[in-house]
Design a protein around this motif. Sequence first.
Motif, PDB file in Angstrom:
ATOM      1  N   PRO A  11       0.843  -1.202   0.000  1.00  0.00           N
ATOM      2  CA  PRO A  11       0.000   0.000   0.000  1.00  0.00           C
ATOM      3  C   PRO A  11       0.878   1.251   0.000  1.00  0.00           C
ATOM      4  O   PRO A  11       2.005   1.239   0.500  1.00  0.00           O
ATOM      5  CB  PRO A  11      -0.785  -0.118   1.310  1.00  0.00           C
ATOM      6  N   LEU A  12       0.359   2.316  -0.562  1.00  0.00           N
ATOM      7  CA  LEU A  12       1.080   3.585  -0.561  1.00  0.00           C
ATOM      8  C   LEU A  12       1.025   4.194   0.838  1.00  0.00           C
ATOM      9  O   LEU A  12      -0.053   4.403   1.395  1.00  0.00           O
ATOM     10  CB  LEU A  12       0.459   4.540  -1.577  1.00  0.00           C
ATOM     11  N   ALA A  13       2.199   4.463   1.410  1.00  0.00           N
ATOM     12  CA  ALA A  13       2.243   5.079   2.736  1.00  0.00           C
ATOM     13  C   ALA A  13       1.652   6.482   2.679  1.00  0.00           C
ATOM     14  O   ALA A  13       1.903   7.226   1.724  1.00  0.00           O
ATOM     15  CB  ALA A  13       3.691   5.145   3.231  1.00  0.00           C
ATOM     16  N   PRO A  14       0.875   6.880   3.675  1.00  0.00           N
ATOM     17  CA  PRO A  14       0.325   8.238   3.682  1.00  0.00           C
ATOM     18  C   PRO A  14       1.410   9.308   3.563  1.00  0.00           C
ATOM     19  O   PRO A  14       1.218  10.341   2.917  1.00  0.00           O
ATOM     20  CB  PRO A  14      -0.393   8.322   5.035  1.00  0.00           C
ATOM     21  N   GLU A  15       2.563   9.051   4.175  1.00  0.00           N
ATOM     22  CA  GLU A  15       3.662  10.008   4.111  1.00  0.00           C
ATOM     23  C   GLU A  15       4.190  10.160   2.683  1.00  0.00           C
ATOM     24  O   GLU A  15       4.566  11.262   2.256  1.00  0.00           O
ATOM     25  CB  GLU A  15       4.806   9.567   5.033  1.00  0.00           C
ATOM     26  N   ARG A  17       2.340   9.593  -0.057  1.00  0.00           N
ATOM     27  CA  ARG A  17       1.278  10.293  -0.797  1.00  0.00           C
ATOM     28  C   ARG A  17       1.358  11.795  -0.560  1.00  0.00           C
ATOM     29  O   ARG A  17       1.270  12.593  -1.504  1.00  0.00           O
ATOM     30  CB  ARG A  17      -0.091   9.763  -0.355  1.00  0.00           C
ATOM     31  N   ASP A  18       1.552  12.203   0.698  1.00  0.00           N
ATOM     32  CA  ASP A  18       1.640  13.620   1.014  1.00  0.00           C
ATOM     33  C   ASP A  18       2.822  14.275   0.291  1.00  0.00           C
ATOM     34  O   ASP A  18       2.712  15.414  -0.187  1.00  0.00           O
ATOM     35  CB  ASP A  18       1.772  13.823   2.527  1.00  0.00           C
ATOM     36  N   LEU A  21       1.900  15.032  -3.460  1.00  0.00           N
ATOM     37  CA  LEU A  21       0.807  15.911  -3.852  1.00  0.00           C
ATOM     38  C   LEU A  21       1.270  17.272  -4.360  1.00  0.00           C
ATOM     39  O   LEU A  21       0.725  17.804  -5.327  1.00  0.00           O
ATOM     40  CB  LEU A  21      -0.171  16.086  -2.689  1.00  0.00           C
ATOM     41  N   TYR A 189       6.237   0.719   0.016  1.00  0.00           N
ATOM     42  CA  TYR A 189       5.166   1.650   0.397  1.00  0.00           C
ATOM     43  C   TYR A 189       5.266   2.972  -0.359  1.00  0.00           C
ATOM     44  O   TYR A 189       4.744   3.995   0.081  1.00  0.00           O
ATOM     45  CB  TYR A 189       5.151   1.884   1.920  1.00  0.00           C
ATOM     46  N   GLY A 229       7.758  10.699  -3.880  1.00  0.00           N
ATOM     47  CA  GLY A 229       7.106   9.614  -3.145  1.00  0.00           C
ATOM     48  C   GLY A 229       8.070   8.503  -2.792  1.00  0.00           C
ATOM     49  O   GLY A 229       8.031   7.947  -1.689  1.00  0.00           O
ATOM     50  N   TYR A 335       1.225  -2.678   7.539  1.00  0.00           N
ATOM     51  CA  TYR A 335      -0.173  -2.406   7.883  1.00  0.00           C
ATOM     52  C   TYR A 335      -0.991  -3.674   8.149  1.00  0.00           C
ATOM     53  O   TYR A 335      -2.196  -3.601   8.372  1.00  0.00           O
ATOM     54  CB  TYR A 335      -0.827  -1.578   6.777  1.00  0.00           C
TER      55      TYR A 335
END
Length: 357
Positions: A11-15, A17-18, A21, A189, A229, A335
């Motif tokens: 899964p793509l880590a939220p960090e 992804r941020d 952006l 990730y 990313g 995760y």
Amino acid sequence: MIYLDYQATTPLAPEARDAMLRWLDGPEGTGFGNPHSPHRMGRQAKAAIELARERVAALLPPGGRVIFTGSACEAINLAMRGSGRGGSISLSSSEHAAVYDTAKTLGQAHFLNVAADGQCNTNQDVPADCRLIAVMQVNNEIGTIQPTAEWHRKAKENNALYLCDAVQAYGKIEVTGADMIAISAHKLYGPKGIGALWVRDGVELDPQITGGLQEGDRSGTLSPALVAGFGAAAHLAKERMEEDADHIEAMWNRARELFSDWTLNGGEDARLHANLNIRRDGLDVNRLMSECRDVMFSAGSACASGSGRPSHVLKAIGLSDAQAKSSVRFGFGRYTTLEEVETAAAKINAAVKEQGL
């Protein structure tokens, strides 16, 4: 759904992804600039790429350069095709298809044996004309950790280069020395569509994609978003490596208890415990996957899915076609929860029982 296929992708880590952006903004934002342009927006994008390059390199040996590519497969092809012509290529018989098929295409492939535990040991000769040795650090199907430092020494003794596919190892364990190392963001990730090749100082490559040579050895406009990313995912992995390893060990131990009546493929010790490849002789894996469709697991490498052929990795460690086809792979990651492992095991074991096994 329960996701247990972390060797295929993470899964793509939220960090991560941020971090991506900002570099997707447009037309009112300023993050969409070409990193190879000399103006301010281009320089800003270039700075983001260089920061990411430093972060990716921080998990690799010193004394080399990081070349961003579109994938680890491209990185491997750049290494194998760009490092010379003529001579033979020695590779373990359990390599990923990216190495395995490329070596066969280039010709003069020499396959090294692996033992029943998955180990490819250096007590084997390589041809006198060997120019390149390729042995991956962690096997993508059975998780075996190979003696890569020893293979690097063996390559030097034979005046050959050593390529290490470290896709499954990078960010999880220390990546040991080599002449070239291939890695991928989406196994860490990070986003899909970005990989890298680390090249030791002094090793020269012939570019395989020409046009602009934006990366020196590789042409093509880089995506600041994908690279950022990747860098964020690498930075996070470096910070969390011990924590992630402890978490994976807990998943492995519980899964081994829950699947205690299955047979483990490959050795248990020299193995990344994020990977559990097991079999039940006589198992109809297609039926199992159909009946447990809310559990995401694998019957082998994602790159070879749908081929209908038994895994060449499982064949290499001595399994019959029938045994290879009755094997499944579970992958754990950052995760994954214990509850998910327990629920998945209950569903899978119940479905296996329905097959009379």
